[in-house]
Design an enzyme around this catalytic site. Structure first.
Site, short mmCIF file in Angstrom:
data_model
loop_
_atom_site.label_atom_id
_atom_site.label_comp_id
_atom_site.label_asym_id
_atom_site.label_seq_id
_atom_site.Cartn_x
_atom_site.Cartn_y
_atom_site.Cartn_z
CB THR A 80 -27.94 3.48 -44.12
OG1 THR A 80 -28.32 2.19 -44.92
CG2 THR A 80 -26.48 3.62 -43.98
CG HIS A 93 -34.89 -1.98 -34.68
ND1 HIS A 93 -34.64 -0.62 -34.92
CD2 HIS A 93 -33.64 -2.78 -34.90
CE1 HIS A 93 -32.94 -0.39 -34.90
NE2 HIS A 93 -32.49 -1.69 -34.96
CD GLU A 141 -25.11 -3.13 -31.25
OE1 GLU A 141 -26.21 -3.08 -31.31
OE2 GLU A 141 -24.46 -2.99 -32.30
CG HIS A 158 -33.63 -1.34 -30.79
ND1 HIS A 158 -33.45 -0.99 -29.76
CD2 HIS A 158 -32.43 -1.62 -31.47
CE1 HIS A 158 -32.07 -0.95 -29.30
NE2 HIS A 158 -31.63 -1.34 -30.57
NE ARG A 179 -31.26 -6.70 -37.76
CZ ARG A 179 -30.68 -5.73 -37.19
NH1 ARG A 179 -29.19 -5.23 -37.65
NH2 ARG A 179 -31.22 -4.60 -36.29
NE ARG A 202 -31.47 -5.71 -31.31
CZ ARG A 202 -30.87 -4.96 -32.32
NH1 ARG A 202 -31.37 -4.73 -33.46
NH2 ARG A 202 -29.73 -4.50 -32.10
C1 SIN Z 1 -28.48 -0.24 -32.21
O1 SIN Z 1 -27.68 0.49 -32.09
O2 SIN Z 1 -29.05 -0.78 -30.97
C2 SIN Z 1 -29.20 -0.70 -33.28
C3 SIN Z 1 -28.09 -1.79 -34.14
C4 SIN Z 1 -28.98 -2.55 -35.00
O3 SIN Z 1 -30.23 -2.73 -35.21
O4 SIN Z 1 -28.24 -3.30 -35.74
#
Ligand code: SIN
Length: 521
Positions: free
Chosen positions: A45, A352, A117, A245, A387, A291
């Site tokens: 976190t 990630h 995002e 990621h 996710r 992603r």
């Molecule tokens: C990011 O800021 O790219 C990560 C956000 C996430 O993994 O939820």
């Protein structure tokens, strides 16, 4: 052996563990939180940059639900997704904004700023510049310290869950339903194991990215909770869905420093090393494709050009003031000699997030009586096979709160044991001093096996090789564990090899290439 009792034992103190603790604290129950780090803040976190999903201006729960389901590739738990989409915004407002007074970034004095995002059809991510997790974590710890019925114990590593009948001296206990009654926990400094007894235990130990060679997670994210729950007999599911990621900073010393997806949300584009954009060749959403697709595209471009990285170019495309919007990323890259307002950022994918974990219901209850699990280590089914960005903090907050709400309203202090009936921790006879060279080599073996054979692109052959190699190493580690002194590094190695095996076995058992589990053959 020292015995410590509480009503609720929480292992791990990221947003999920901390929100479970805060909800329980209000009830007056005695709560103990243990963390293996010497700093409470140290958790996944704390490092979360992007933000936490809420609902944006032109948004509603149905739209959020659709985005989660699309990214999750059709195997999400619909009930869990609906809870998150329906209850999320209200919990964010009540706990984070009203109670903890988290200073989310605003676009104007009376309007919150919503970031974008990948995979989101709306701008709906609340953030505190690019340091969202850090502020949330600090505020939670501050709030918990106000409660006299909450005890925070750092520098303690959970070794195993305490379960009856497994740890009972009473042989007739075998006729009772298995139940978790706390945990054996190692005090890191003294190397003594203590028994923490509680009728309710909540595992909130976070993820397992650090079993991979390249990861955005802190080094402690080796999956302790999955390993302990598995050994205790709780159901673990979906471990093959490891999300990578797409963009961690490529620098020898930067240790997987994340370049948040919100950077692409503000216009940044991925480019090959000779300056060509490429995401338009893979997905019509280009750089904001889900992603897993962006990760595989980068992997492919790197493979085709025999390159160790690609570029993420924010400087040429930014629609915002870079230093103001991304102060942490700007400052960190500058420390490594890169000015992101002028130059493109070299990036590589990194492990990630684990979309699977300890299977829990809508109240965070696992299949083992007395054991709940929240946050990344759990699997509510919200994420399915992949996710959606920035849903993890929200899932941790919602399920952390719900898990304790359920425990508090059904609280039953009666346990089917007396502490005297439980075995003390057994220290094996030899107790050798540990040799760090052995531990480092074992970790290198686990991490490179996972990266190369159970990573972004998998084949049956690679996974079979991973299984064989890990099975062999497991025997050696088990022997080492029985002979070595109790030390957090040894305990971590035992957890880590078990988690690597869980991921590999799950990946081998699932022939369907889907979401974050991508099979080439
Ligand atoms: C990011 O800021 O790219 C990560 C956000 C996430 O993994 O939820």
């Amino acid at each position: 052996m020292e015995n410590i009792k509480s009503d609720i034992l929480i292992i791990g103190c990221g947003i999920a563990g901390a929100s479970a603790a805060l909800e329980a604290a209000r009830s007056g129950l005695k709560v103990i939180i243990v963390t293996k780090s010497s700093k409470f803040e140290e958790s996944n976190t704390y490092y979360a940059q992007g933000g936490i999903v809420s609902l944006g201006h032109d948004d509603n729960p149905e739209l959020l639900k659709e985005d989660i389901l699309e990214t999750g590739d059709g195997i999400n738990n619909l009930e869990a997704v609906e809870i998150l989409a329906r209850e999320g915004k209200e919990i964010v407002e009540k706990i984070l904004i009203q109670e903890l007074k988290i200073p989310f970034t605003r676009s104007s004095p009376d309007s919150l700023d919503y970031a974008q995002e990948a995979g989101h059809s709306r701008r709906r991510i609340l953030h505190i510049k690019d340091m969202t997790g850090r502020t949330i974590e600090e505020k939670f710890i501050e709030a918990l310290q106000e409660y006299s019925n909450v005890t925070l114990i750092e520098d303690h590593t959970a070794v195993d869950l305490l379960t009856v009948p497994h740890h009972s001296k009473d042989y007739t206990a075998y006729y009772k339903k298995p139940q978790c009654i706390g945990a054996y926990v190692l005090e890191n400094q003294s190397q003594k194991v203590k028994a923490f007894f509680a009728p309710y235990t909540i595992l909130a130990t976070g993820g397992c990215g650090a079993v991979y060679l390249y990861t955005s997670n802190p080094s402690g994210a080796i999956g302790d909770g999955y390993a302990m729950a598995y050994r205790a007999g709780a159901r673990i599911v979906n471990m093959e869905y490891i999300q990578f990621h797409p963009t961690s900073f490529f620098h020898r010393d930067a240790e997987g420093f994340l370049i948040s997806e919100t950077v692409r949300g503000e216009g940044a584009r991925l480019k090959t090393r000779d300056g060509q954009t490429f995401m338009e060749n893979y997905n019509q959403k280009k750089d904001l494709a889900p992603r897993d697709e962006v990760t595989r595209a980068i992997y492919e471009e790197m493979t085709n050009s025999n390159s160790s990285y690609v570029y993420l170019d924010l400087a040429s495309y930014a629609r915002i003031d870079i230093k103001k919007r991304f102060p942490n990323i700007y400052r960190t890259c500058l420390e490594y000699g890169l000015d992101i307002t002028k130059e493109a950022i070299p990036v590589v994918p990194a492990a990630h997030y684990c979309c699977g974990g300890i299977l829990v219901d809508s109240w965070g209850r696992s299949s083992l009586k007395g054991l709940s699990s929240v946050g990344e280590v759990s699997c509510t089914g919200v994420h399915g096979a992949n996710r959606l960005a920035s849903t993890s903090l929200l899932e941790g907050l919602v399920w952390g709160t719900r898990a304790s709400r359920y425990i508090v309203s059904h609280f039953d202090p009666a346990t089917p044991y007396k502490t005297a009936e439980i075995h003390d921790w057994y220290y094996p006879g030899i107790q050798e001093e540990i040799d760090p060279a052995l531990i480092n080599q074992d970790w290198l073996f686990i991490k490179s096996t996972m990266w190369n054979y159970a990573g972004i692109i998998r084949t049956k052959k690679r996974l079979e090789r991973a299984r064989a190699d890990l099975d062999y190493l497991r025997h050696r580690i088990e022997r080492f564990y029985r002979e070595a002194k109790m030390d957090p590094k040894v305990v971590g190695l035992k957890h880590g090899i078990q988690v690597a095996q869980l991921i590999t076995h799950a990946a081998l058992s699932n022939p369907v290439s889907q979401g974050a589990h991508y099979l080439k053959d």
